[in-house]
Design a protein around this motif. Sequence first.
Motif, PDB file in Angstrom:
ATOM      1  N   VAL A 472     -22.938 -42.223 -37.664  1.00 30.13           N
ATOM      2  CA  VAL A 472     -22.893 -42.962 -38.931  1.00 30.13           C
ATOM      3  C   VAL A 472     -21.978 -44.172 -38.864  1.00 30.13           C
ATOM      4  CG1 VAL A 472     -23.465 -40.934 -40.322  1.00 30.13           C
ATOM      5  CG2 VAL A 472     -21.057 -41.450 -39.796  1.00 30.13           C
ATOM      6  N   SER A 473     -21.216 -44.290 -37.768  1.00 29.71           N
ATOM      7  CA  SER A 473     -20.312 -45.428 -37.638  1.00 29.71           C
ATOM      8  C   SER A 473     -20.890 -46.517 -36.741  1.00 29.71           C
ATOM      9  CB  SER A 473     -18.965 -44.970 -37.090  1.00 29.71           C
ATOM     10  OG  SER A 473     -18.080 -46.063 -36.946  1.00 29.71           O
ATOM     11  N   CYS A 474     -21.327 -46.149 -35.536  1.00 25.77           N
ATOM     12  CA  CYS A 474     -21.796 -47.153 -34.584  1.00 25.77           C
ATOM     13  C   CYS A 474     -23.296 -47.133 -34.374  1.00 25.77           C
ATOM     14  CB  CYS A 474     -21.087 -46.999 -33.245  1.00 25.77           C
ATOM     15  SG  CYS A 474     -21.583 -45.512 -32.328  1.00 25.77           S
ATOM     16  N   GLY A 475     -23.970 -46.069 -34.856  1.00 26.30           N
ATOM     17  CA  GLY A 475     -25.413 -45.999 -34.718  1.00 26.30           C
ATOM     18  C   GLY A 475     -25.896 -45.447 -33.397  1.00 26.30           C
ATOM     19  N   LYS A 476     -25.003 -44.995 -32.524  1.00 25.72           N
ATOM     20  CA  LYS A 476     -25.409 -44.466 -31.222  1.00 25.72           C
ATOM     21  C   LYS A 476     -25.971 -43.049 -31.376  1.00 25.72           C
ATOM     22  CE  LYS A 476     -22.267 -42.936 -28.344  1.00 25.72           C
ATOM     23  NZ  LYS A 476     -21.129 -42.918 -27.417  1.00 25.72           N
ATOM     24  N   MET A 508     -19.979 -38.443 -36.584  1.00 28.72           N
ATOM     25  CA  MET A 508     -19.671 -39.555 -35.692  1.00 28.72           C
ATOM     26  C   MET A 508     -19.711 -39.089 -34.234  1.00 28.72           C
ATOM     27  SD  MET A 508     -16.391 -41.311 -37.568  1.00 28.72           S
ATOM     28  CE  MET A 508     -16.437 -41.812 -39.287  1.00 28.72           C
ATOM     29  N   CYS A 509     -19.992 -40.024 -33.349  1.00 27.49           N
ATOM     30  CA  CYS A 509     -19.891 -39.734 -31.919  1.00 27.49           C
ATOM     31  C   CYS A 509     -18.410 -39.542 -31.563  1.00 27.49           C
ATOM     32  CB  CYS A 509     -20.495 -40.871 -31.097  1.00 27.49           C
ATOM     33  SG  CYS A 509     -19.595 -42.438 -31.224  1.00 27.49           S
ATOM     34  N   GLU A 510     -18.146 -39.068 -30.386  1.00 28.28           N
ATOM     35  CA  GLU A 510     -16.769 -38.731 -30.007  1.00 28.28           C
ATOM     36  C   GLU A 510     -15.845 -39.953 -30.044  1.00 28.28           C
ATOM     37  OE1 GLU A 510     -14.303 -36.390 -26.492  1.00 28.28           O
ATOM     38  OE2 GLU A 510     -16.463 -36.687 -26.308  1.00 28.28           O
ATOM     39  N   ASP A 511     -16.305 -41.102 -29.574  1.00 26.69           N
ATOM     40  CA  ASP A 511     -15.460 -42.298 -29.557  1.00 26.69           C
ATOM     41  C   ASP A 511     -15.094 -42.729 -30.979  1.00 26.69           C
ATOM     42  OD1 ASP A 511     -15.591 -42.353 -26.827  1.00 26.69           O
ATOM     43  OD2 ASP A 511     -17.223 -43.821 -26.739  1.00 26.69           O
ATOM     44  N   CYS A 512     -16.079 -42.764 -31.868  1.00 28.57           N
ATOM     45  CA  CYS A 512     -15.821 -43.191 -33.243  1.00 28.57           C
ATOM     46  C   CYS A 512     -14.955 -42.182 -33.982  1.00 28.57           C
ATOM     47  CB  CYS A 512     -17.137 -43.404 -33.986  1.00 28.57           C
ATOM     48  SG  CYS A 512     -18.092 -44.814 -33.378  1.00 28.57           S
ATOM     49  N   ARG A 513     -15.147 -40.888 -33.648  1.00 30.66           N
ATOM     50  CA  ARG A 513     -14.362 -39.850 -34.317  1.00 30.66           C
ATOM     51  C   ARG A 513     -12.887 -39.975 -33.946  1.00 30.66           C
ATOM     52  NH1 ARG A 513     -16.858 -35.849 -32.448  1.00 30.66           N
ATOM     53  NH2 ARG A 513     -15.332 -34.918 -31.054  1.00 30.66           N
TER      54      ARG A 513
END
Length: 540
Positions: A472-476, A508-513
């Motif tokens: 939900v943050s980067c769309g990946k 969120m994916c791990e990086d965004c989290r």
Amino acid sequence: MGEVNAKARDEALSAASEYAVTPSGLIEYQSRGRVIIIGGEEAIEFAPRLAEKGLRPEVLLTGGELEPGASVIPVGGRPLQVSGYLGKFMIELGEQGKHNYELVEADLILDLESKPILEAEIKPPGYLLADSANELSMLNALNQLAELVGTFEKPRYFDYNAEICAHGRSGQQACSRCIDSCPTNAITSLAESIEVDPFLCQGGGVCATVCPTGAIRYVYPDAASLLNRMRLMLNRYRETGGADAVVCFISDADNELIGEWPDNFLPVVLEELASAGMDVWLSTLAYGARSVRLVNGGSVPASVVVAISAQLEIAQTLLQGMGYKDGVVSMIGADELTLDKPAMPDIAAAGHAGLNNKRQTMYLALDHLVDMAGQITAEIKLPPGSPFGAIRVDSEKCTLCMGCTSVCPAKAIMAGNDAPRLQFIEANCVQCGLCSSACPELAIDLQARFLTDREQRQALVTLNEEEPFLCVSCGKPFATQSIINSVTAKLGGHWMYQSERALRRLQMCEDCRVFDVVQDEEAMQPPMGRTGQDDPLKQH
């Protein structure tokens, strides 16, 4: 016709005997003649007779009175455990770490107890049993022990490939067929693989017969050599006019019970009856034998008979599903050779050579038998424990976590390239159950069956798939909706995920989290007593 068959049989057996068999390695034992006699006063009385033979006897006294001058170790009510083999037996008395513990080493053991101390169905080399009330039994034991001093060799009967073993993966255990069926207790579990003690193994071969993947192979002789001998023998039998060939597998120990074989019977003498399994039976039929008989003259241990019978049930179910008669492969007694048994129709002989790949060998034989059968059903239902089949995945439960793909030893289950997709090749599945036991959602069931269409069996099919869930943050794309729903349900009550912002981090994916946690002051200051706790999301 009988005279023609008899001549053709002699030609066939002569040709087979000339086939060079690949030798296996050797295992060496060394015995210096130290004998432990387990028993009561009768053991003390018998010890001098062993000493007269140049042996060094010592009595492990389980009952009765001590006698002066005798070399005796009293058990005295202590727990007794025996392990080892010729030249390297270890007898443990008492409990390790306690004052009553004692370790005794020996080269040979003579057990005179009414119930043997060592419970293995087949005792290790150097472990002899005798009836102290029977002089002939004691005399036989005396002579055998006298001959077991020196250096001895035996073949290394097996080969093991841990990479395709279905015993365990990632902390999960499944297949234990070899361990359960071994009559010598030579096979033990190492959590995710097994270990075979070559000194305890006596070449029964049942481990290779029941192994669904071929991880354990019998190598005395190896399968390829045995199969090539069978093909050569049956081809020569037909070329010299023989008809209605009945191939009889029999152990070396039972072969002497047979006086004269019927004219069209081709005996194949093995070290042990169980060393030839379903791959060999089916290939023998594919090579043109009208029937296969496993002759048990009494040397086959009861547990091995059970294991062979289970494999026979699978083989007969397969053959019946192709329209062949029930009983074309059967186990009989040495006195049942002349009994009428069902026979295969006269089919063209398969031409494939013997292989040391069990699965490939079975498929080559089965596909040939399918081709010769004509009109057959597309699916043959098999009994549980069969080495062929599919898996059923409940799409309502499956989250596409892909845990099953990491434990499959046969590469039957795999993940889709860049999409949340679970794919399956039925030809590779050995029905070990590792995928089912590893599934956290209990979404996988086994379905034992055989697909007679080889293309359908080898096809890559999709068992479950979803659209990827986008961060939900980067769309990946990084997960599936099912996984996000499952994780949210499991962590919704955790102290770290009580705010809307914290719950949103689960999407969120791990990086965004990680980036969002660092920016969130509340997340960086956990409640009193919670400092240092790991993010539970990393555990899912």
